[in-house]
Design an enzyme around this catalytic site. Structure first.
Site, PDB file in Angstrom:
ATOM      1  N   TYR A   1       0.710  -1.221   0.010  1.00  0.00           N
ATOM      2  CA  TYR A   1       0.011  -0.010   0.149  1.00  0.00           C
ATOM      3  C   TYR A   1       0.970   1.445  -0.001  1.00  0.00           C
ATOM      4  O   TYR A   1       1.063   1.888  -0.954  1.00  0.00           O
ATOM      5  CB  TYR A   1      -0.941  -0.070   1.319  1.00  0.00           C
ATOM      6  CG  TYR A   1      -1.929   1.224   1.096  1.00  0.00           C
ATOM      7  CD1 TYR A   1      -2.981   1.198   0.298  1.00  0.00           C
ATOM      8  CD2 TYR A   1      -1.898   2.288   1.837  1.00  0.00           C
ATOM      9  CE1 TYR A   1      -3.938   2.100   0.413  1.00  0.00           C
ATOM     10  CE2 TYR A   1      -2.812   3.381   2.047  1.00  0.00           C
ATOM     11  CZ  TYR A   1      -3.672   3.046   1.064  1.00  0.00           C
ATOM     12  OH  TYR A   1      -4.713   4.351   1.116  1.00  0.00           O
TER      13      TYR A   1
ATOM     14  N   SER B   1      -6.408   0.707  -4.537  1.00  0.00           N
ATOM     15  CA  SER B   1      -6.764   1.896  -4.491  1.00  0.00           C
ATOM     16  C   SER B   1      -5.293   2.825  -4.461  1.00  0.00           C
ATOM     17  O   SER B   1      -4.721   2.771  -5.454  1.00  0.00           O
ATOM     18  CB  SER B   1      -7.186   2.277  -2.803  1.00  0.00           C
ATOM     19  OG  SER B   1      -7.717   3.543  -2.779  1.00  0.00           O
TER      20      SER B   1
ATOM     21  N   ASP C   1     -17.726   3.420  -8.036  1.00  0.00           N
ATOM     22  CA  ASP C   1     -16.797   3.832  -7.117  1.00  0.00           C
ATOM     23  C   ASP C   1     -16.878   5.261  -7.353  1.00  0.00           C
ATOM     24  O   ASP C   1     -16.224   5.799  -8.418  1.00  0.00           O
ATOM     25  CB  ASP C   1     -15.491   3.218  -7.606  1.00  0.00           C
ATOM     26  CG  ASP C   1     -14.267   3.456  -6.547  1.00  0.00           C
ATOM     27  OD1 ASP C   1     -14.481   4.187  -5.838  1.00  0.00           O
ATOM     28  OD2 ASP C   1     -13.380   2.797  -6.457  1.00  0.00           O
TER      29      ASP C   1
ATOM     30  N   HIS D   1     -15.980   1.357  -4.202  1.00  0.00           N
ATOM     31  CA  HIS D   1     -14.598   1.342  -3.831  1.00  0.00           C
ATOM     32  C   HIS D   1     -14.282   0.130  -2.921  1.00  0.00           C
ATOM     33  O   HIS D   1     -12.994  -0.455  -3.109  1.00  0.00           O
ATOM     34  CB  HIS D   1     -13.931   2.377  -3.318  1.00  0.00           C
ATOM     35  CG  HIS D   1     -12.606   2.570  -3.238  1.00  0.00           C
ATOM     36  ND1 HIS D   1     -11.930   2.801  -4.225  1.00  0.00           N
ATOM     37  CD2 HIS D   1     -11.953   2.870  -1.977  1.00  0.00           C
ATOM     38  CE1 HIS D   1     -10.598   2.787  -3.906  1.00  0.00           C
ATOM     39  NE2 HIS D   1     -10.497   2.951  -2.743  1.00  0.00           N
TER      40      HIS D   1
END
Length: 730
Positions: free
Chosen positions: A502, A582, A666, A701
């Site tokens: 991430y 993301s 999203d 999302h």
């Protein structure tokens, strides 16, 4: 809240069902051949014919640099051309994915692995315990209430009955101080927009009140339960029934029984273009704390005295020099978590009557560990730390005297510890890669903890082990990484490996149990998570090292993680896949372009992929500039342009097999990021390695995604990666 829309696979009821497979006869030539691990592209089908995506002539000038944007037209989600592009991409990808030999096993195994009880830590209000529970087969967790810990809970709200395809989710809930009413919000089809309703606890009947035009921000009850404070966005000019997320919310007070149109404005920002207010009532009802949000590095807090609500708000913290979070209060004494003069955070006591820094009292000083969060419950400060990317909880009294550290079963994650200043107990959850979340009760009177709910999980996790290792990044920075694998692993460089990352927004990536991880392990894979710079594993310095013009450090850390796994004999490029969602989707998109030779499969999910225009999608997206920067700034533009995935695809390059996933609803990371990246990558691909794009419908999302849809999503992703890595099912 019923809908006639169908998702990418029809679903007949709110319970789990086996989706219908679409016919694949016309696509048999696209089915994957037997994988050949020494050449990942050899596992690809014959060259795919990708849907037409006309290249437009749009060119933007950024500080004298001309940048082409040939797929700008895909930003218009409602345009017929965009809709046809989405339809054609799914028509190509869906039969191809469903034909993969690993997919059926994965779908069935994920269904079985997800079938265990999942319970959230309960919240105590008015002597009642509120919590969400999933029996293991429900698509959405159900809100329950119990009159005591030993009482049989009763259903207060079941979102599984709200729509035929289970895509209406209970986004959040907030019981009134006396527990007599619960405010709860619904998200329809994955959107971040929420609709708040109010339900009596005694009989489960809804009041007529309904609040719209809300997203992201919690609501907070007035101390007498007469109404709630909440942040409301303006209505769209072209459609007054919908909220405008390019606008900014205003804090309103809604009195129960009144129409929303009569709600009273309480606080608005009229002197700054991007600051966003939200409000929280103190436990004792004395204060209304108005937090001003403007990115992820600093904030401000203002104070409204609810005993004299007509007096103007006054600043509590207004220097915009750090983060400040009021975690609790007792009268005029406010307990505050802050990064002021503490990159890894500390806790201070502030007098509401005189909040000047000279009067602050330090209660919990900065530690060598990053202080991730804290709460003030029952006269105790509960501090949650991150120690080398795993959770630690410490208990302090109201004066900061250490009362001990809560023992955890292993290298895992702690969450919860909610409550009020007068509670005598609190609840938290523990989980790690091999342990489903169990809920613990902490007695604040004597500091003892006990298991409240532990799931009965049938699968054997004892065959696996998690190890934490540290490796050197490109610039020598020491980076932690968790590796989970079979205990009898032979490090011969041949294990199929999935590397996840991430690296952003000060978010620590700590261990958590997921059925998807266990399914991967059962196929013989290794699962790895790297704790990259940009996250919150070591406080602000670690975060700042992966921000804005230093974002390349995050990509370097991820590449170095892959190289470490190869060098140490865990795997090799032909057996290595990467995944991220993301901001992690950005990570994967950037890294697959920078090192296409290093991976056999890449899975960028709901990614931020156009770094020059991400901030144009919504006011919320613009707030990400605290991490990314903005193309309007010439220095930040240069950094963004250097790695922006949409702008760094190079025609004539053989990119690794890639499955790009997104969802048509999203509204956080809008799907045109993935549309543009898919079009660019398909246009540039010079070899047979497939570039597919999967678009889920009636989804957003990720939050509130029904169980059946999660199973379908990961069955596709894992089957794609497994085929490219030459994995076979047990």
């Amino acid at each position: 809240m019923h809908s006639r829309h169908t998702s990418r696979r029809a679903r007949p009821s709110s319970r789990l069902a086996r989706p219908l497979l679409l016919a694949t006869a016309l696509f048999t030539t696209l089915a994957a051949a037997t994988a050949m691990p020494d050449s990942p592209q050899a596992s690809a089908p014959a060259a795919l014919t990708y849907p037409a995506a006309p290249r437009g002539t749009v060119v933007d000038d950024y500080h004298g640099t001309r940048v082409a944007d040939p797929y700008r037209w895909l930003e218009d989600a409602e345009a017929p051309a965009t809709r046809e592009f989405v339809r054609a991409q799914n028509a190509l990808a869906q039969p191809w994915l469903e034909s993969l030999p690993q997919r059926a096993w994965l779908r069935d195994r994920l269904t079985g692995l997800w079938n265990y009880e999942r319970v959230e830590p309960p919240r105590l209000k008015g002597g009642k315990y509120f919590f969400r529970r999933n029996d293991g087969t429900q698509n959405q967790s159900v809100l329950l209430v119990a009159d005591s810990l030993r009482a049989t809970p009763r259903v207060l709200f079941d979102p599984n009955t709200a729509s035929s395809d289970a895509t209406v989710a209970l986004a959040r809930y907030e019981p009134s101080p006396d527990g007599s009413i619960v405010a709860y919000s619904l998200s329809d089809g994955g959107t971040d927009w929420e609709i708040w309703r109010f339900r009596r606890t005694a009989d489960g009947v809804d009041l007529p009140d309904e609040l719209r035009f809300t997203k992201f921000w919690e609501l907070s009850w007035a101390p007498d339960a007469s109404g709630v404070y909440y942040s409301r966005y303006p209505a769209r000019a072209d459609d007054p029934s919908r909220g405008d997320d390019l606008g900014r919310p205003v804090v309103h007070f809604h009195r129960l029984g009144d129409p929303q149109a009569d709600d009273r404005p309480v606080y608005a920002v009229d002197d700054h273009p991007t600051r966003v207010p939200s409000a929280t009532v103190a436990d004792d009802g004395r204060w209304l704390f108005v937090t001003l949000f403007d990115g992820y590095r600093t904030n401000a807090v203002e104070l409204i005295d609810l005993r004299a609500p007509q007096t103007p708000p006054r600043p509590l913290f207004d220097a915009w020099d750090a983060r400040y979070t009021v975690i609790g209060s007792e009268g005029d004494t406010l307990y505050v978590l802050t990064t002021k003069d503490a990159a890894r955070s500390r806790i201070i006591a502030v007098d509401a009557r005189d909040p000047s820094p000279a009067r602050w009292r330090e209660l919990v000083p900065e530690d060598a560990l990053a202080l991730e969060g804290a709460s003030f419950v029952g006269g105790r400060i509960i501090a949650r730390y991150v120690r080398d990317a795993h959770g630690v909880a410490r208990l302090f009294d109201r004066d900061g005297r250490a009362l001990g550290e809560d023992a955890t079963p292993g290298l895992g994650t702690l969450a919860g510890f909610g409550g009020t200043a007068t509670d005598t107990e609190t609840f938290f959850a523990y989980t790690d890669y091999l342990t489903p979340a169990q809920v613990m009760r902490l007695d604040l009177r004597d500091g003892s903890s006990s298991v409240w709910r532990a799931p009965d999980f049938a699968a054997d996790t004892a065959r696996y082990i998690t190890r934490q290792v540290f490796y050197a990044s490109r610039d020598g920075t020491r980076v932690p990484m968790f590796i989970t694998h079979r205990r009898d692993l032979q490090k011969d460089g041949n294990a199929p490996t999935l590397l996840y990352g991430y690296g952003g927004f000060n978010v620590p990536l700590t261990p958590a149990f997921r059925p998807t991880t266990l399914a991967w392990l059962e196929m013989g894979g290794i699962y790895v998570e790297a704790n990259l710079r940009g996250g919150g594993e070591y406080g602000d310095a670690w975060h700042e090292a992966g921000m804005k013009t230093r974002k390349q450090n995050v990509f370097d850390d991820f590449i170095a993680a892959a190289e470490h796994l190869i060098r140490e004999g865990y795997t090799r490029p032909q057996r290595l896949a990467i995944s991220g969602r993301s901001n992690g989707g950005l990570l994967v998109g950037a890294v697959l372009l920078q090192r296409p030779d290093l991976f056999a499969a890449t899975l960028p999910g709901v990614g931020v992929l156009d770094m020059l225009r991400y901030h144009t999608a919504s006011a919320n997206a613009r707030q990400w500039s605290s991490d990314y920067g903005l193309a309007e700034d010439p220095v930040e533009f240069a950094a963004l342009h250097a790695y922006s995935p949409v702008h760094n695809v190079r025609p004539g390059t053989c990119y690794p097999p890639t499955l790009i996933t997104t969802a048509d609803r999203d509204d956080r990371v809008v799907p045109w990021h993935s549309y543009k990246f898919a079009a660019a990558l398909q246009h540039a691909q010079s070899c047979r390695a497939p570039v597919l794009r999967r678009v889920e419908t009636r989804a957003g999302h990720g939050a509130g995604k029904p169980l059946w849809m999660q199973i379908e999503d990961f069955a596709d992703q894992w089957a794609f990666a497994a085929e490219m890595l030459g994995m076979r099912t047990p």
